[in-house]
Design a protein around this motif. Structure first.
Motif, short mmCIF file in Angstrom:
data_model
loop_
_atom_site.label_atom_id
_atom_site.label_comp_id
_atom_site.label_asym_id
_atom_site.label_seq_id
_atom_site.Cartn_x
_atom_site.Cartn_y
_atom_site.Cartn_z
N GLY A 194 0.62 -1.08 -0.03
CA GLY A 194 -0.15 0.13 0.09
C GLY A 194 0.84 1.14 -0.04
N GLU A 195 1.94 1.29 0.74
CA GLU A 195 2.93 2.16 0.75
C GLU A 195 3.59 2.50 -0.48
OE1 GLU A 195 4.48 5.69 2.48
OE2 GLU A 195 2.89 4.44 3.43
N LEU A 196 3.83 1.65 -1.02
CA LEU A 196 4.40 1.47 -2.51
C LEU A 196 3.50 2.27 -3.49
CD1 LEU A 196 6.66 0.66 -4.25
CD2 LEU A 196 5.64 -1.40 -5.08
N VAL A 198 12.01 1.28 -8.61
CA VAL A 198 12.10 -0.35 -9.01
C VAL A 198 13.49 -0.88 -8.68
CG1 VAL A 198 12.44 -1.97 -11.08
CG2 VAL A 198 10.53 -0.28 -10.95
N ALA A 199 14.50 -0.08 -8.55
CA ALA A 199 15.87 -0.56 -8.31
C ALA A 199 16.17 -0.25 -6.82
CB ALA A 199 17.05 0.36 -8.99
N ASP A 200 15.22 0.46 -6.04
CA ASP A 200 15.55 0.53 -4.52
C ASP A 200 15.18 -0.73 -3.80
OD1 ASP A 200 15.65 1.15 -1.75
OD2 ASP A 200 14.47 3.29 -2.20
N PRO A 201 16.18 -1.31 -3.08
CA PRO A 201 16.05 -2.64 -2.30
C PRO A 201 14.91 -2.33 -1.23
CG PRO A 201 18.17 -1.54 -1.98
CD PRO A 201 17.49 -0.91 -2.86
N GLN A 202 14.62 -1.31 -0.68
CA GLN A 202 13.57 -1.30 0.40
C GLN A 202 12.12 -1.59 -0.03
OE1 GLN A 202 12.36 2.47 2.28
NE2 GLN A 202 13.15 3.41 0.40
N TRP A 203 11.97 -1.49 -1.37
CA TRP A 203 10.60 -1.64 -2.03
C TRP A 203 10.46 -3.29 -2.67
CZ3 TRP A 203 7.29 1.39 -0.50
CH2 TRP A 203 7.65 2.75 -0.04
N LYS A 229 10.18 -6.22 -1.40
CA LYS A 229 9.16 -7.20 -0.89
C LYS A 229 7.84 -6.95 -1.56
CE LYS A 229 11.23 -9.07 3.15
NZ LYS A 229 11.12 -9.29 4.47
N ALA A 230 7.70 -5.33 -1.65
CA ALA A 230 6.50 -4.75 -2.19
C ALA A 230 6.30 -5.16 -3.66
CB ALA A 230 6.18 -3.20 -1.83
N TRP A 231 7.17 -5.11 -4.39
CA TRP A 231 7.38 -5.08 -5.77
C TRP A 231 6.80 -6.78 -5.98
CZ3 TRP A 231 6.08 -1.57 -9.07
CH2 TRP A 231 6.67 -0.58 -9.00
N ASP A 232 7.50 -7.50 -5.14
CA ASP A 232 7.44 -9.18 -5.44
C ASP A 232 6.05 -9.65 -5.01
OD1 ASP A 232 9.75 -9.29 -6.09
OD2 ASP A 232 10.52 -9.85 -4.20
N ALA A 233 5.04 -8.62 -4.45
CA ALA A 233 3.86 -8.86 -3.92
C ALA A 233 2.76 -8.17 -5.08
CB ALA A 233 3.38 -8.61 -2.65
N LEU A 234 3.29 -7.03 -5.40
CA LEU A 234 2.20 -6.18 -6.26
C LEU A 234 2.55 -6.92 -7.77
CD1 LEU A 234 0.29 -3.85 -6.74
CD2 LEU A 234 2.33 -2.62 -7.31
N ILE A 235 3.37 -7.05 -8.24
CA ILE A 235 3.58 -7.35 -9.63
C ILE A 235 2.86 -8.63 -10.16
CG2 ILE A 235 5.16 -7.86 -11.64
CD1 ILE A 235 4.97 -4.80 -11.10
N PRO A 236 3.23 -9.87 -9.26
CA PRO A 236 2.57 -11.04 -9.77
C PRO A 236 0.94 -10.84 -9.56
CG PRO A 236 4.27 -11.42 -8.14
CD PRO A 236 4.02 -9.84 -8.32
N TYR A 237 0.42 -10.24 -8.48
CA TYR A 237 -1.13 -9.78 -8.64
C TYR A 237 -1.56 -9.15 -9.87
CZ TYR A 237 -5.38 -6.97 -8.02
OH TYR A 237 -6.37 -6.07 -8.14
#
Length: 338
Positions: A229-231, A283-288, A290-298
């Protein structure tokens, strides 16, 4: 006299019985046709060909009118007047969406006849995709159980894109591979163990598994990874709402992820506008991650279901059964639709 009266009363009773039965069945048939979408167009919109309004106005004679349109469309195709034939085919699909042959006629016209009259590979690809999209997005949803439509869609993938008769076939294959790399992400890297069919198949199953296992609604995505959500909020702020969760974001992410891992990243960044740069940094920032790994497959799951009308679970099942299936390849799509 008595005999005539008895006959009349008996006939009246039979008539009343028949009318009562027909009334009951008419209601049931109307309800069934509505549930199963066995209905014809009953109103014309502004962009429709004039034949649609004429066909609607003809009421009970619509079938005869459609037969006349069909004969005319075939004659136009034989004369090489493909665009006029397309207009008539469009009218027929509006008037009788449950008639599979007209969807096939329309798609074949675009993918085979009109495509080869254009000058560039890019134009040809647009017409081939127009034929594919017509069957996949309209024809099959209107006739989900018709085997002929599925067979024709599979044939376009296998013959038009996969064959060698069209001199633009290499371009078709490259465009299809590029499109599905964006949709599904980069495929597994080849390795010597791929000679083992079971090993190779499992690699391609694992490529699809995150998409097939992704939640079906955004609330469950946030429950699985609250940072998502924050992403999304940060993404909208930094890109001035130009990047919204959806198909375009999936494609943009595939490009940005590839650039972020490229040795030529600095060169690419020089060509970018501020919005694209901000997106690349996210996209390149490592802090995000986990969020990308959840959002993009969805989002990829939603693109498959909503845009391509394909089921990720079925793609996994076919990969396990017939694999290894590389979904950038025309053959995988021929298997799916066939």
């Amino acid at each position: 006299m008595q005999r005539d009266t008895l006959t009349q009363l008996l006939a009246a009773a039979v008539m009343v019985l028949c009318l009562s039965v027909s009334g009951v069945f008419a209601v049931k048939l109307t309800a069934s046709s509505g549930r199963n979408r066995l209905v014809y167009t009953d109103k014309a919109v502004e962009a429709d060909p004039p034949q649609v309004a004429t066909g609607i106005a003809m009421g009970a004679f619509r079938g005869l009118f459609v037969n006349m349109l069909w004969i005319r469309a075939n004659a136009l195709k034989e004369d090489g007047r493909y665009y006029e034939a397309m207009d008539l085919a469009k009218a027929i699909t509006k008037l009788q969406p449950r008639f599979p042959q007209v969807w096939i006629f329309h798609a074949w016209n675009m993918a085979y006849n009109i495509s080869v009259t254009t000058m560039t590979p890019q134009e040809r690809w647009q017409w081939v995709m127009a034929g594919i999209n017509l069957l996949r997005d309209q024809g099959i949803p209107a006739n989900p159980n018709d085997m002929l439509l599925h067979k024709e869609l599979a044939w376009i993938f296998l013959h038009k894109i996969g064959g060698y008769m069209d001199d633009a076939n290499v371009y078709y294959k490259r465009r299809l591979a590029a499109e599905w790399t964006e949709v599904l992400g980069p495929p597994p890297m080849p390795d010597p163990l791929d000679r083992d069919r079971k090993h190779a198949t499992q690699k391609y199953v694992e490529w699809l598994r995150p998409i097939a296992d992704a939640p079906e609604n955004p609330q469950d995505v946030i429950k699985r990874e609250p940072l998502t959500g924050e992403l999304v909020k940060t993404l909208r702020e930094r890109t001035n709402n130009q990047m919204q969760p959806g198909e375009e974001l999936v494609r943009a992410y595939a490009h940005a992820d590839a650039i972020s891992k490229s040795g030529a990243r600095s060169w690419y960044e020089k060509q970018m506008n501020p919005v694209d740069k901000a997106f690349l940094e996210l996209v390149a920032d490592p802090q995000w991650k986990k969020a990308w790994d959840a959002l993009i497959p969805y989002l990829r799951r939603r693109v498959l279901v909503d845009h391509y009308h394909m089921e990720p679970d079925l793609m996994v099942r076919f990969t396990e059964k017939f694999g290894p299936l590389d979904w950038r390849h025309y053959g995988a799509h021929a298997v799916y639709w066939g």
